[in-house]
Design a protein around this motif. Structure first.
Motif, PDB file in Angstrom:
ATOM      1  N   ASN A   1       0.817  -1.224   0.000  1.00 19.93           N
ATOM      2  CA  ASN A   1       0.000   0.000   0.000  1.00 19.93           C
ATOM      3  C   ASN A   1       0.847   1.269   0.000  1.00 19.93           C
ATOM      4  OD1 ASN A   1       0.943   0.085   2.628  1.00 19.93           O
ATOM      5  ND2 ASN A   1      -1.038  -0.448   3.560  1.00 19.93           N
ATOM      6  N   GLY A   2       2.176   1.129  -0.101  1.00 26.45           N
ATOM      7  CA  GLY A   2       3.046   2.292  -0.204  1.00 26.45           C
ATOM      8  C   GLY A   2       3.580   2.795   1.110  1.00 26.45           C
ATOM      9  N   MET A   3       3.236   2.162   2.228  1.00 27.49           N
ATOM     10  CA  MET A   3       3.702   2.628   3.542  1.00 27.49           C
ATOM     11  C   MET A   3       5.161   2.220   3.752  1.00 27.49           C
ATOM     12  SD  MET A   3       1.890   2.056   7.252  1.00 27.49           S
ATOM     13  CE  MET A   3       2.717   0.612   7.850  1.00 27.49           C
ATOM     14  N   GLY A   4       6.009   3.192   4.028  1.00 29.40           N
ATOM     15  CA  GLY A   4       7.410   2.915   4.313  1.00 29.40           C
ATOM     16  C   GLY A   4       7.573   2.452   5.749  1.00 29.40           C
ATOM     17  N   VAL A   5       8.360   1.401   5.965  1.00 25.94           N
ATOM     18  CA  VAL A   5       8.521   0.795   7.281  1.00 25.94           C
ATOM     19  C   VAL A   5      10.011   0.587   7.556  1.00 25.94           C
ATOM     20  CG1 VAL A   5       8.066  -1.226   8.726  1.00 25.94           C
ATOM     21  CG2 VAL A   5       6.294  -0.376   7.174  1.00 25.94           C
ATOM     22  N   LEU A   6      10.441   0.971   8.743  1.00 28.54           N
ATOM     23  CA  LEU A   6      11.793   0.676   9.212  1.00 28.54           C
ATOM     24  C   LEU A   6      11.676  -0.129  10.496  1.00 28.54           C
ATOM     25  CD1 LEU A   6      14.866   1.049   8.962  1.00 28.54           C
ATOM     26  CD2 LEU A   6      14.634   3.129  10.329  1.00 28.54           C
ATOM     27  N   VAL A   7      12.277  -1.324  10.502  1.00 30.73           N
ATOM     28  CA  VAL A   7      12.251  -2.195  11.677  1.00 30.73           C
ATOM     29  C   VAL A   7      13.654  -2.240  12.264  1.00 30.73           C
ATOM     30  CG1 VAL A   7      11.704  -4.494  12.557  1.00 30.73           C
ATOM     31  CG2 VAL A   7      10.434  -3.569  10.613  1.00 30.73           C
ATOM     32  N   VAL A   8      13.730  -2.063  13.575  1.00 31.65           N
ATOM     33  CA  VAL A   8      15.017  -2.055  14.277  1.00 31.65           C
ATOM     34  C   VAL A   8      14.994  -3.164  15.317  1.00 31.65           C
ATOM     35  CG1 VAL A   8      16.661  -0.678  15.599  1.00 31.65           C
ATOM     36  CG2 VAL A   8      15.092   0.451  13.989  1.00 31.65           C
ATOM     37  N   GLU A   9      15.958  -4.065  15.231  1.00 36.74           N
ATOM     38  CA  GLU A   9      16.097  -5.119  16.230  1.00 36.74           C
ATOM     39  C   GLU A   9      17.177  -4.685  17.221  1.00 36.74           C
ATOM     40  OE1 GLU A   9      17.894  -9.584  16.508  1.00 36.74           O
ATOM     41  OE2 GLU A   9      16.586  -9.161  14.784  1.00 36.74           O
ATOM     42  N   ASP A  10      16.739  -4.384  18.440  1.00 40.38           N
ATOM     43  CA  ASP A  10      17.640  -3.887  19.481  1.00 40.38           C
ATOM     44  C   ASP A  10      17.549  -4.826  20.678  1.00 40.38           C
ATOM     45  OD1 ASP A  10      19.124  -2.545  21.342  1.00 40.38           O
ATOM     46  OD2 ASP A  10      17.961  -0.694  21.294  1.00 40.38           O
TER      47      ASP A  10
ATOM     48  N   ARG B   1      -8.083  12.386   3.034  1.00 35.50           N
ATOM     49  CA  ARG B   1      -7.122  12.971   2.101  1.00 35.50           C
ATOM     50  C   ARG B   1      -5.673  12.725   2.518  1.00 35.50           C
ATOM     51  NH1 ARG B   1      -6.475  19.458   0.801  1.00 35.50           N
ATOM     52  NH2 ARG B   1      -4.679  19.269  -0.613  1.00 35.50           N
ATOM     53  N   PHE B   2      -5.403  12.856   3.819  1.00 36.23           N
ATOM     54  CA  PHE B   2      -4.002  12.842   4.261  1.00 36.23           C
ATOM     55  C   PHE B   2      -3.601  11.580   5.031  1.00 36.23           C
ATOM     56  CE2 PHE B   2      -4.899  17.456   3.931  1.00 36.23           C
ATOM     57  CZ  PHE B   2      -3.905  17.793   3.014  1.00 36.23           C
ATOM     58  N   TYR B   3      -4.537  10.957   5.730  1.00 35.56           N
ATOM     59  CA  TYR B   3      -4.194   9.776   6.529  1.00 35.56           C
ATOM     60  C   TYR B   3      -4.304   8.539   5.648  1.00 35.56           C
ATOM     61  CZ  TYR B   3      -3.755  12.240  10.961  1.00 35.56           C
ATOM     62  OH  TYR B   3      -3.318  13.052  11.975  1.00 35.56           O
ATOM     63  N   GLN B   4      -3.266   8.371   4.844  1.00 37.13           N
ATOM     64  CA  GLN B   4      -3.187   7.253   3.906  1.00 37.13           C
ATOM     65  C   GLN B   4      -1.838   6.567   4.098  1.00 37.13           C
ATOM     66  OE1 GLN B   4      -4.823   7.956  -0.116  1.00 37.13           O
ATOM     67  NE2 GLN B   4      -4.653  10.139   0.379  1.00 37.13           N
ATOM     68  N   PRO B   5      -1.785   5.264   3.901  1.00 37.03           N
ATOM     69  CA  PRO B   5      -0.522   4.552   4.145  1.00 37.03           C
ATOM     70  C   PRO B   5       0.638   5.066   3.302  1.00 37.03           C
ATOM     71  CG  PRO B   5      -2.172   3.123   3.113  1.00 37.03           C
ATOM     72  CD  PRO B   5      -2.883   4.352   3.553  1.00 37.03           C
ATOM     73  N   ALA B   6       0.376   5.524   2.074  1.00 37.39           N
ATOM     74  CA  ALA B   6       1.461   6.038   1.238  1.00 37.39           C
ATOM     75  C   ALA B   6       2.016   7.355   1.761  1.00 37.39           C
ATOM     76  CB  ALA B   6       0.975   6.220  -0.201  1.00 37.39           C
TER      77      ALA B   6
ATOM     78  N   PHE C   1      -1.251  -3.714   9.106  1.00 39.03           N
ATOM     79  CA  PHE C   1      -1.322  -2.518   8.265  1.00 39.03           C
ATOM     80  C   PHE C   1      -1.567  -2.812   6.788  1.00 39.03           C
ATOM     81  CE2 PHE C   1       0.759  -0.806  12.004  1.00 39.03           C
ATOM     82  CZ  PHE C   1       0.244   0.478  12.104  1.00 39.03           C
ATOM     83  N   LYS C   2      -1.458  -4.068   6.362  1.00 33.85           N
ATOM     84  CA  LYS C   2      -1.556  -4.337   4.921  1.00 33.85           C
ATOM     85  C   LYS C   2      -2.959  -4.115   4.372  1.00 33.85           C
ATOM     86  CE  LYS C   2      -2.359  -9.346   5.417  1.00 33.85           C
ATOM     87  NZ  LYS C   2      -1.782 -10.693   5.157  1.00 33.85           N
ATOM     88  N   HIS C   3      -3.981  -4.196   5.216  1.00 29.34           N
ATOM     89  CA  HIS C   3      -5.361  -4.046   4.740  1.00 29.34           C
ATOM     90  C   HIS C   3      -5.760  -2.578   4.553  1.00 29.34           C
ATOM     91  CE1 HIS C   3      -5.782  -8.297   5.479  1.00 29.34           C
ATOM     92  NE2 HIS C   3      -5.459  -8.134   6.757  1.00 29.34           N
ATOM     93  N   TRP C   4      -4.952  -1.670   5.063  1.00 28.86           N
ATOM     94  CA  TRP C   4      -5.257  -0.233   4.963  1.00 28.86           C
ATOM     95  C   TRP C   4      -4.932   0.237   3.542  1.00 28.86           C
ATOM     96  CZ3 TRP C   4      -2.351   3.973   8.325  1.00 28.86           C
ATOM     97  CH2 TRP C   4      -3.010   5.206   8.188  1.00 28.86           C
ATOM     98  N   GLN C   5      -5.915   0.785   2.867  1.00 20.70           N
ATOM     99  CA  GLN C   5      -5.723   1.169   1.478  1.00 20.70           C
ATOM    100  C   GLN C   5      -5.741   2.689   1.309  1.00 20.70           C
ATOM    101  OE1 GLN C   5      -4.979  -1.097  -0.978  1.00 20.70           O
ATOM    102  NE2 GLN C   5      -4.903  -2.481   0.794  1.00 20.70           N
ATOM    103  N   ASN C   6      -5.058   3.157   0.264  1.00 25.43           N
ATOM    104  CA  ASN C   6      -5.070   4.572  -0.082  1.00 25.43           C
ATOM    105  C   ASN C   6      -6.417   4.934  -0.716  1.00 25.43           C
ATOM    106  OD1 ASN C   6      -2.194   5.267   0.542  1.00 25.43           O
ATOM    107  ND2 ASN C   6      -1.830   3.669  -0.984  1.00 25.43           N
ATOM    108  N   THR C   7      -6.821   6.176  -0.514  1.00 28.16           N
ATOM    109  CA  THR C   7      -8.145   6.603  -0.993  1.00 28.16           C
ATOM    110  C   THR C   7      -8.070   7.626  -2.112  1.00 28.16           C
ATOM    111  OG1 THR C   7      -8.182   8.214   0.827  1.00 28.16           O
ATOM    112  CG2 THR C   7      -9.326   6.112   1.181  1.00 28.16           C
TER     113      THR C   7
END
Length: 919
Positions: free
Chosen positions: A18-27, A191-196, A219-225
């Motif tokens: 869906n275009g959402m950028g994700v950063l995962v940190v293993e600490d 308009r603005f709260y979209q995963p992309a 989060f994968k089910h959340w779609q852009n509008t």
């Protein structure tokens, strides 16, 4: 992804379908998981007819969604599982961030995704949150920073979105019905709260693959509008907004000059950092620098360079000066001197070694910076994901691998009078306008052609010098002879009046360390006059040392000299290579320094200003400040200290200094990257110094005993229109069991107190509770500040909550095991960096926990506590059995009626004279 030399964490950057950028940190060192979501939307995007809309939406996201309809569901969940949650709306970005015990991350992410994607926007809560935002707005009406900010907004291009009113209030929202606002909020959200348009960062000790799976699941089910747009903004300043002086009248006493240059956005220059180079030189505090010259002329006492607002198409570069009284009349001289120094930088300051030195300093900060808390790290990185390409998410703030003299010269060319704004801030200035919303008086004055020409052709000033090469750049090698016996601090010296401890860093293995030296001085028990003189003496010493060791501070070797109830303390920290020598040099300077004549009046004026301005702090801050004064025997009210400070002469300071060193007890600790052999010279010098002075036992720092007297109440004068109340409850004893029970009780009441007082009843914006120990004696504070309710109503509400809490407590039996477990986990949290570990060990020594086992004992007690124990403890609290109560009131109502059961504290000094003290 570029990582620092000491970063052992693992990272994974992915983009969901869906275009959402994700950063995962293993600490692996983190005991909690933290998450931050940042969206590219802020108050710049507010509707023109409804300023504050983005801020209102931020509030409403917490108040129910399609999957979790209860208000504050996620807030309550993370609070019950060792965490916290917050949000912020800025100009172009909005962030939501939380932390929680890692085994609860799955459920927390489920709720977080629902909160972001499908808010209910219930009309009933819209009406309530408007009241909360209005209270927040009214709170900031007396905040000088916010008042200055509004003047800034009114003196820039009105077509630029920076000029919008960012907070919102009853007036901006009152033009619409809740139903109309719901439609606006829904449209704004769609308009603005979209995963992309969102970047998500999660920091956890969970394996990368597991965390990625959790994020994808929720989060994968959340779609852009709708398609996203990149707005194009007009210039922040038009021609008539530059070459300008702005006179501003503050509420607090202030004598400031802010010189601002309007520059283009710097986002594309992150690998070159031209403004960092200019800040580095302009902000130097060494001999011959710009600030040194201003001080020698008695024009200014402090200078900072490089701050200022920035955004997609603008950047302000500020030079912020604290002026003396004489400096207020020498603005043209000050500005002319600045342009003389800029000319010196342009002709002599662009040598390649200076850029190389800044690159080295940046690398040191990058490779050896102290790790942030996971929640702060997640927030920072979720912003960085918008600012930098993925390979530089971590390094972008520090990277300087493309230095460019040409780009620095291009920026310097914009440092010209026609591109400048002067903000002069003082109460006695002429003004002719009043800024909207915050009622700030101000006046704009176009700089005349004569003044502009005068600034553009400054004379050369021979006293001005560019900084020398930094001689404190550290050696970062590690000691090789780590010894198991020093894994925890060990007492090396135990003589009369002197204890010195030493330990080695076996955990972080960095070329750093921390030194602590504290003086308990017999004269500290003499009262407020000595305390006031000691405060001024410490300020004078700090002023001398700050200039002398400015380059050491730049190179990562820091010092902190501060007064406390029993005397004063010196702490050094940072790179270890020369730190022991540095610490002993500082100690010598502190003992020998007496040449204060040149700076005495300036520093005294600064201290008087700080003490006087404390009266204008927001009520809740003043109440907590005076609570500490009332509770601690050798802590004194700022206004009382100001009266003594005003009459203080230089001879008084020198006399007090001699008295402080006449008889004292000394304790110290060295912990970090040192071998035992490195300490020999320090130990010899400190022991010799100790033997040259008289000895006294540690000062007994008394704590007012509230437990065996009626409930006490103290009224505090305030110049703020809000009413406020703080109720402080002193626990029955300082035993480990009572400490554990007090912590647990506060954890249990925190969420229902906030929900009831803030969310449901909207009594105020500043509402909360806290575990608040004094001198290691446990206590709980409940507080509310309100622009709408009287202090009498707030106190009734707090006491009503307490009386009803016993019944509420029974509903928490189900979560009792997890909450107790959460507290135990928080108490046993790993130190995230060396200085945190050093501070914890030093506090243990101060508390006479010489075996460093307090946490283990506390955990054992917590394990054994039952729900029946907390019920019994709560009943004692409600009935005030063995609990003390101290109520502080800030009220604009002169007709307050005290309860006959409350004992009024009129005079603070009389209270201190008659109180019984625990030691």
């Amino acid at each position: 992804m570029l990582k620092s030399a000491t970063d052992l964490r693992q990272y994974a950057h992915i983009t969901l379908p869906n275009g959402m950028g994700v950063l995962v940190v293993e600490d692996l060192k983190s005991q909690k998981s933290a998450c931050s979501a940042t969206l590219h939307v802020g108050h710049f995007d507010d509707h023109d007819d409804c300023h504050g809309l983005s801020h209102l939406l931020e509030h409403l996201l917490f108040l129910g969604n399609a999957s979790y309809q209860q208000a504050n569901a996620l807030s309550n969940f993370v609070a019950q599982h060792g965490g916290s949650i917050n949000a912020s709306t800025a100009t172009e970005y909005t962030s939501y961030f939380f932390d929680v015990l890692s085994e609860q991350l799955d459920e927390a992410l489920a709720q977080f995704a629902a909160m972001l994607s499908s808010p209910l926007l219930a009309e009933a809560y819209i009406a309530k949150e408007i009241q909360a935002i209005d209270a927040e707005y009214l709170l900031k009406q007396k905040d000088d920073l916010r008042r200055l900010y509004q003047v800034h907004k009114e003196t820039c291009n009105p077509k630029h979105p920076f000029s919008k009113f960012s907070v919102g209030n009853n007036q901006t929202f009152g033009a619409f019905t809740p139903s109309q606002l719901k439609d606006k909020l829904h449209s704004f959200h769609q308009r603005f709260y979209q995963p992309a348009n969102l970047r998500l960062c999660v920091v956890s000790q969970l394996p990368l693959a597991k965390t990625k799976n959790l994020i994808e699941k929720h989060f994968k089910h959340w779609q852009n509008t709708t398609p996203l747009e990149n707005p194009e903004y007009p210039p922040l300043y038009l021609e008539h907004h530059l070459g300008l002086q702005i006179n501003i009248e503050p509420l607090q006493h202030a004598q400031r000059l802010i010189i601002t240059f309007a520059l283009p956005s710097q986002h594309d220059f992150y690998r070159t950092k031209p403004l960092a180079f200019l800040s580095h030189i302009l902000g130097d505090e060494g001999q011959g620098c710009l600030l040194d010259y201003y001080k020698s002329q008695n024009w200014a006492t402090s200078l900072s360079a490089g701050g200022g607002i920035d955004g997609a198409n603008f950047k302000d570069f500020n030079i912020n000066l604290q002026l003396t009284q004489q400096g207020l009349t020498k603005v043209d001289n000050i500005v002319r001197t600045l342009f003389s120094y800029l000319q010196l930088i342009s002709t002599e300051g662009l040598e390649s070694w200076r850029l190389e030195e800044l690159r080295v300093l940046n690398n040191l900060m990058w490779n050896y910076s102290e790790p942030l808390k996971p929640i702060d790290e997640a927030l920072k990185l979720s912003h960085a994901m918008f600012d930098y390409p993925s390979e530089h998410y971590l390094a972008g703030d520090y990277l300087l691998d493309q230095p460019s003299v040409t780009l620095i010269e291009q920026m310097l060319a914009l440092f010209k009078p026609q591109n400048m704004r002067l903000k002069l801030i003082h109460k006695a200035l002429q003004t002719d306008k009043v800024a909207r919303w915050y009622d700030t008086p101000y006046k704009t004055i176009a700089l005349s052609s004569g003044r502009l020409a005068d600034y553009a052709n400054p004379p050369a000033i021979t006293q001005l010098k560019l900084p020398q090469a930094n001689r404190y750049l550290p050696d970062c090698s590690l000691v090789k002879n780590l010894q198991e016996e020093f894994k925890l601090p060990k007492r090396l010296v135990n003589e009369q009046g002197l204890e010195l401890w030493f330990g080695q860093d076996h955990k972080f293995l960095q070329a750093k360390g921390d030194c602590f030296i504290t003086f308990d001085c017999a004269t500290s028990a003499n009262g407020i006059t000595t305390a006031t003189h000691k405060r001024l003496w410490v300020a004078l010493i700090n002023e001398k040392l700050k200039q002398k060791y400015y380059q050491a501070n730049l190179a990562g070797m820091h010092f902190h000299l501060y007064p406390h109830q029993g005397g004063f303390s010196l702490q050094t920290n940072g790179f270890s290579a020369r730190q022991l020598e540095f610490c002993t040099q500082l100690l010598t300077q502190i003992v020998l320094s007496e040449d204060f004549a040149g700076s005495f009046e300036q520093i005294k004026a600064n201290q008087l200003q700080a003490l006087g301005n404390s009266l204008l702090n927001k009520p809740i801050n003043r109440l907590f400040s005076l609570l500490a004064v009332l509770m601690q025997q050798y802590n004194y009210a700022p206004i009382d200290m100001a009266e003594i400070m005003f009459e203080t002469q230089l001879s008084d300071i020198l006399t007090t200094k001699d008295q402080l060193f006449a008889s004292f007890y000394m304790e110290g600790m060295m912990f970090g990257n040192w071998g035992i052999e490195d300490t020999h010279e320090v130990l010899l010098k400190v022991k010799q110094f100790r033997r040259e002075h008289q000895v006294n036992p540690p000062v007994k720092k008394g704590l007012a005993d509230l437990r065996h007297v009626p409930s006490q109440i103290h009224h505090v004068d305030s110049q703020h229109p809000d009413d406020a109340v703080v109720c402080y409850f002193q626990a029955p004893s300082a035993s480990i069991q009572d400490t554990a029970l007090t912590i647990l009780l506060e954890q249990l009441l925190a969420t229902p107190f906030f929900n009831q007082m803030r969310t449901e009843r909207q009594l105020g914006y500043l509402v909360g509770s806290g575990y608040l120990p004094y001198n290691q004696h446990p206590g709980i504070a409940l507080y509310i500040q309100s622009p709408h309710q009287s202090a009498q109503q707030l106190l009734v509400a707090i006491h009503g909550f307490i009386n009803e809490f016993r019944a509420q407590l029974l509903t928490y039996q189900e979560i009792w095991p997890s909450l107790k477990s959460s507290v135990m986990r928080q108490l046993s949290e790993n130190d995230t960096h060396l200085s945190m570990q050093s501070q914890r060990l030093w506090m243990a020594i101060g508390n006479k926990d010489f075996n460093f086992e307090h946490q283990a004992k506390m955990t054992k007690v917590l394990e054994q506590l039952t729900f029946a124990d907390i019920i019994n403890f709560c009943e004692k609290w409600i009935k005030r059995e063995q609990f003390g109560e101290l109520i502080l009131i800030s009220s604009k109502n002169p007709k307050w009626q005290d309860s006959p059961s409350q004992q009024v504290i009129g005079s603070i000094s009389e209270f201190k004279k008659t109180s019984n003290y625990l030691h």
